[in-house]
Design an enzyme around this catalytic site. Structure first.
Site, short mmCIF file in Angstrom:
data_model
loop_
_atom_site.label_atom_id
_atom_site.label_comp_id
_atom_site.label_asym_id
_atom_site.label_seq_id
_atom_site.Cartn_x
_atom_site.Cartn_y
_atom_site.Cartn_z
N GLU A 74 -24.78 -16.12 -7.97
CA GLU A 74 -23.82 -15.10 -7.53
C GLU A 74 -24.25 -14.59 -6.15
OE1 GLU A 74 -24.12 -11.86 -10.33
OE2 GLU A 74 -24.15 -13.24 -12.02
N LYS A 89 -25.49 -12.00 -3.49
CA LYS A 89 -26.28 -10.77 -3.58
C LYS A 89 -25.64 -9.75 -2.64
CE LYS A 89 -31.04 -9.11 -3.56
NZ LYS A 89 -30.89 -7.95 -2.72
N ASP A 133 0.83 -1.20 0.00
CA ASP A 133 0.00 0.00 0.00
C ASP A 133 0.87 1.26 0.00
OD1 ASP A 133 -2.12 -1.65 0.06
OD2 ASP A 133 -2.82 -1.11 2.07
N LYS A 153 -29.59 -16.70 -11.61
CA LYS A 153 -29.93 -16.11 -12.91
C LYS A 153 -29.95 -17.17 -13.99
CE LYS A 153 -27.60 -11.86 -11.65
NZ LYS A 153 -26.51 -10.92 -11.89
N GLU A 203 -23.06 -3.19 -8.03
CA GLU A 203 -23.44 -2.83 -6.68
C GLU A 203 -22.26 -2.12 -6.01
OE1 GLU A 203 -26.54 -3.73 -6.05
OE2 GLU A 203 -26.79 -3.76 -3.87
N CYS A 243 -43.97 9.71 33.42
CA CYS A 243 -42.69 9.64 32.71
C CYS A 243 -41.55 9.33 33.68
CB CYS A 243 -42.44 10.98 32.02
SG CYS A 243 -40.79 11.13 31.33
N GLU A 268 3.89 1.64 -1.26
CA GLU A 268 4.45 1.87 -2.60
C GLU A 268 3.40 2.46 -3.53
OE1 GLU A 268 7.77 -1.52 -3.39
OE2 GLU A 268 5.85 -2.24 -2.67
N TYR A 269 2.19 1.92 -3.40
CA TYR A 269 1.10 2.43 -4.23
C TYR A 269 0.85 3.90 -3.92
CZ TYR A 269 -3.57 3.00 -6.19
OH TYR A 269 -4.65 3.46 -6.90
N ASP A 270 0.79 4.22 -2.61
CA ASP A 270 0.54 5.61 -2.21
C ASP A 270 1.62 6.53 -2.74
OD1 ASP A 270 -1.72 4.82 -0.93
OD2 ASP A 270 -0.85 4.80 1.08
N CYS A 280 -39.54 18.26 30.61
CA CYS A 280 -39.02 16.90 30.79
C CYS A 280 -37.54 16.88 30.44
CB CYS A 280 -39.79 15.93 29.90
SG CYS A 280 -39.07 14.27 29.92
N ASP A 313 -24.95 -6.61 -0.52
CA ASP A 313 -25.88 -5.71 0.17
C ASP A 313 -25.38 -4.29 0.11
OD1 ASP A 313 -28.11 -5.00 1.50
OD2 ASP A 313 -27.51 -5.80 3.44
N TYR A 328 -22.09 -6.72 -12.20
CA TYR A 328 -22.68 -8.04 -12.44
C TYR A 328 -23.56 -8.15 -13.68
CZ TYR A 328 -26.27 -5.64 -9.72
OH TYR A 328 -27.14 -4.71 -9.25
N CYS A 344 -39.40 12.68 34.08
CA CYS A 344 -39.86 13.95 34.66
C CYS A 344 -41.10 13.81 35.52
CB CYS A 344 -40.13 14.97 33.55
SG CYS A 344 -41.61 14.62 32.60
N LEU A 393 -35.47 -7.65 -7.41
CA LEU A 393 -35.59 -9.09 -7.59
C LEU A 393 -36.70 -9.65 -6.71
CD1 LEU A 393 -31.80 -10.03 -7.47
CD2 LEU A 393 -33.30 -10.29 -9.45
N LYS A 427 -32.96 -15.44 -0.23
CA LYS A 427 -32.59 -14.65 0.94
C LYS A 427 -32.21 -15.58 2.08
CE LYS A 427 -33.25 -10.23 -0.03
NZ LYS A 427 -34.25 -9.45 0.64
N CYS A 484 -44.81 11.12 26.84
CA CYS A 484 -44.74 11.95 28.02
C CYS A 484 -45.23 13.33 27.62
CB CYS A 484 -43.29 12.02 28.50
SG CYS A 484 -42.90 13.50 29.43
S1 IVH Z 1 -28.96 -8.85 -10.84
C1 IVH Z 1 -33.14 -6.94 -10.85
N1 IVH Z 1 -26.96 -9.55 -9.34
O1 IVH Z 1 -30.09 -6.70 -5.69
C2 IVH Z 1 -32.15 -6.79 -11.91
N2 IVH Z 1 -28.44 -7.91 -8.50
O2 IVH Z 1 -33.17 -6.74 -5.28
C3 IVH Z 1 -31.08 -7.84 -11.85
N3 IVH Z 1 -27.82 -7.04 -6.30
O3 IVH Z 1 -31.23 -3.93 -7.49
C4 IVH Z 1 -30.19 -7.64 -10.74
N4 IVH Z 1 -26.01 -8.27 -6.04
O4 IVH Z 1 -28.88 -3.84 -6.60
C5 IVH Z 1 -28.04 -8.78 -9.45
N5 IVH Z 1 -25.12 -10.28 -8.15
C6 IVH Z 1 -26.19 -9.50 -8.25
C7 IVH Z 1 -26.55 -8.60 -7.23
C8 IVH Z 1 -27.69 -7.81 -7.40
C9 IVH Z 1 -26.78 -7.34 -5.51
C10 IVH Z 1 -28.87 -6.07 -5.98
C11 IVH Z 1 -29.18 -5.12 -7.09
C12 IVH Z 1 -30.65 -5.18 -7.32
C13 IVH Z 1 -31.14 -5.83 -6.08
C14 IVH Z 1 -32.37 -6.60 -6.38
#
Ligand code: IVH
Length: 679
Positions: free
Chosen positions: A116, A118, A37, A291, A174, A409, A39-41, A433, A120, A226, A412, A87, A315, A427
């Site tokens: 893949e 997901k 890091d 997908k 993302e 309360c 060296e990069y900096d 208070c 967050d 993605y 107070c 989704l 999920k 309250c």
């Molecule tokens: S594909 C819906 N791939 O999840 C269009 N989405 O609830 C296709 N997300 O809005 C989305 N990782 O922001 C896809 N590997 C992934 C993802 C991903 C996160 C998010 C994305 C999307 C939300 C859907």
């Protein structure tokens, strides 16, 4: 720094950019860094120095742009080529099989899948023209997003130039905040008395929607791409191929992706992704995305109003733990709402130790039948604060105690009522208070209100307890000598707080209106009111008709504003604020952003100046429209150095920030540019 000739500098700049881009690619895409890091900096620093010496060499795709450009007044909007959908969710293998059956029926044949993680974070739409990053947008309402190009440029994982020159490319991905960056950010915010982000996703969203890209740059966001939306001259046939293509272009693609021949293979992958695997990742994921691999099937499968039929999100079940409720306490909020909170025997949950869970309100306690002493299941549903899911009744002992909302309360002693149609108990003590007063002052000082740095909940409590303040206006009477006897205060910290309070006097009117904590008046309504009325006095005199004629102001807000200005105690606080010199007009004198020679510039002071005290120097800077900060970062514009400077001086030199002495500062105040670049 030795300054080379323009031609030499140009050659060096080009070489440095090539090397830095290569290291970015190795680090973010291949995950195989070959330099440290430091060296990069050093490479980056040299590039910044050369570009500072020859600003005409700066190009929009230079890696130096990652430090963030100047702030902008607002975001412009962008219409998406194709809407950004969400989704549909599946929570079980059975639901995944349903999804697979629907897909096969519509396709009329068996299909294969790609799985893949997901991520967050926040979805972003990215456009590259001739290989150069030209546009980045948020999801917005799905049809129209906000142009956050300048902010996305600061994300180190995002290449400003692709490794292949394709005429036009649009991709989706993302943006996210890694767990470590999130923990660091929240601990800094806690120290500064600023509100904490509930989770990395909110922190990422807050960081990307900053008008000042230098703030975004400081937040260490990252990115995974993605989806290919459009690639001129190249149409991948499968999702697998699309991901390979994105990676070849130098875009960061998540390393975990699984090709599955059928839904059974998908389900096998999912059962492999238990909590331990997720915990080991450096970023949060809230599920897996499944997908249809064949991209030609996507248009055929189409989408519902909200989500495509060619993908589904599996999920993960929320992580849960079992523990005992040791007590149920009440917090009295700024508007008097009593929120019950369960105090728990500490337990590990999703990577942290948990000792509190919110119980929301009395109805929820009744519904779940939570009693003090009960064993309960708690879970984290994305947020840092967990909630109680259910009581393990079979473990209930004879000594459990039922919780009752008090009639009075706890802070107070005023009556507690439950207004009709509301789930909350309140309250009615109002400004009598102490808990409401304290929350009100914390709100007044908070980041989006008067932004008094360093004045967090603990200090407010301390000031109230010591009898130094009774309301927000009393803050402006505090002197360094008042603070020194208090625990936690030393010369410097006392001085810093007094300076920060002083600086808040010039905040724009809309912030003051928001800071007053008038019920139902949020930031948006405050802005509307400030723009329309132009002064607090005019707002105080406004009639019901005038108020409700404004956008965002309905009868409920209007009535609340009138009630606020009818309350003698509030008027007294306003009088005191006025007497203290707090700005009460739109674009008022001394207000931030007021035109001045130092408008928009951030200063850091270190060491003893020959003739000015620190406070005098800070006041001069602020009067000229500048800001004073206590620590040096890439966002600092100038460091003013006196005798015996501290580590801030070193840091400024390291970052290549302009360094001034008192004479240089005085020249700037006089409107002249000055200062020399650190070498
Ligand atoms: S594909 C819906 N791939 O999840 C269009 N989405 O609830 C296709 N997300 O809005 C989305 N990782 O922001 C896809 N590997 C992934 C993802 C991903 C996160 C998010 C994305 C999307 C939300 C859907």
């Amino acid at each position: 720094m030795a300054v080379p000739s323009f031609e030499e500098a140009r050659a060096q700049v080009e070489e440095l950019r090539r090397i830095i881009e290569e290291h970015n690619y190795r680090y973010f895409v291949l995950d195989q860094p070959v330099i440290s890091d430091q060296e990069y900096d050093a490479l980056m620093r040299r590039l910044l120095e050369l570009e500072a010496a020859y600003p005409e060499l700066v190009t929009p795709d230079s890696p130096s742009q990652k430090v963030g450009g100047p702030p902008r007044p607002e975001f412009t909007t962008v219409r998406h080529r194709r809407p950004l959908l969400s989704l549909a969710n599946a929570f079980s293998a059975a639901e995944l099989r349903d999804f697979d059956r629907r897909v096969r029926e519509l396709a009329g044949r068996p299909v294969d899948y790609v799985v893949e993680p997901k991520i967050d974070g926040l979805s972003v739409a990215l456009t590259y023209v001739n290989g150069i990053f030209t546009l980045g947008a948020t999801r917005g309402d799905g049809e129209v997003g906000e142009d956050i190009t300048a902010n996305l440029k600061t994300v180190r994982a995002l290449p400003l130039r692709l490794r292949q020159n394709i005429p036009h490319l649009e991709v989706r991905g993302e943006a996210y905040m890694p767990k470590a960056a999130f923990a660091r950010l929240n601990s800094q915010r806690e120290e500064a008395g600023e509100p904490l982000f509930a989770n990395p996703r909110n922190a990422a969203a807050g960081s990307l929607r900053q008008l000042d890209p230098r703030v975004t740059a400081s937040r260490n966001l990252s990115l995974f791409v993605y989806e290919v939306i459009y690639a001129e001259g190249r149409t991948p046939d499968t999702q697998k191929e699309a991901l390979d293509f994105l990676r070849e272009l130098g875009l960061p693609v998540n390393p975990y992706r699984y090709y599955c021949r059928d839904i059974d293979e998908v389900i096998a992958i999912i059962s492999d992704w238990g909590p331990e695997r997720r915990e080991a990742l450096e970023y949060e994921i809230d599920g897996l995305v499944i997908k249809v691999n064949d991209l030609k099937l996507h248009p055929l499968l189409g989408a519902t109003a909200k989500s495509p039929r060619w993908a589904i999100a599996y999920k993960f079940p929320a992580e849960q733990a079992v523990t005992r409720v040791e007590d149920i306490i009440l917090r009295v909020g700024r508007t008097g709402v009593l929120t019950p909170t369960a105090i728990l025997a500490p337990v590990r949950l999703a990577g942290s130790t948990v000792s509190r869970a919110t119980l929301h309100n009395e109805d929820i306690i009744r519904e779940k039948d939570v009693r003090i002493g009960d064993m309960v299941v708690i879970q984290k549903a994305g947020d840092v604060i967990p909630e109680v899911v259910e009581v393990l009744k079979e473990h209930r002992r004879g000594d459990v105690r039922e919780f009752r909302m008090p009639d009075h309360c706890p802070a107070c002693g005023a009556a507690v009522i439950r207004p009709q149609g509301e789930a909350a108990h309140r309250c009615i003590g109002g400004l009598a208070c102490p808990a409401q007063v304290m929350e009100g002052i914390i709100h007044f000082a908070s980041r989006n209100a008067m932004d008094i740095r360093g004045l967090g909940p603990a200090i407010v409590a301390q000031l109230l307890e010591a009898g130094l303040i009774r309301d927000a206006a009393d803050l402006y009477t505090l002197k360094v000598e008042d603070l020194l006897p208090l625990e936690r205060f030393a010369d410097q910290s006392a001085q810093n707080l007094v300076t920060a309070i002083e600086a808040s006097k010039g905040r724009p009117l809309e912030r003051l209106i928001f800071a007053l904590g008038i019920r139902h008046v949020g930031e948006r309504a405050a802005r509307t009111l400030a723009r329309h009325f132009g002064s607090l006095d005019a707002l105080a005199r406004a009639s019901m008709e005038e108020l409700t004629a404004l956008p965002d102001i309905g009868p409920k807000i209007a009535a609340s504003i009138q009630a606020f200005f009818a309350e003698p105690r509030n008027l007294k606080v306003l009088e005191k604020l006025k007497a203290a010199g707090v700005n009460m007009v739109a674009g008022g004198s001394g207000a931030e952003g007021a035109p001045g020679p130092l408008a928009g510039k951030t200063f850091v002071l270190t060491g003893t100046l020959p003739t000015l005290t620190r406070q005098e120097a800070e006041e001069l800077i602020m009067k000229a429209g500048g800001k004073v900060s206590s620590s040096v970062s890439r966002r600092t514009d100038y460091v003013v150095v006196g005798e015996k400077p501290g580590s801030k001086y070193e840091k400024a030199r390291e970052l290549g920030i302009a360094i001034l002495d008192e004479a240089g500062l005085r020249r700037l105040l006089g409107g002249e540019a000055g200062g020399q670049k650190a070498d």
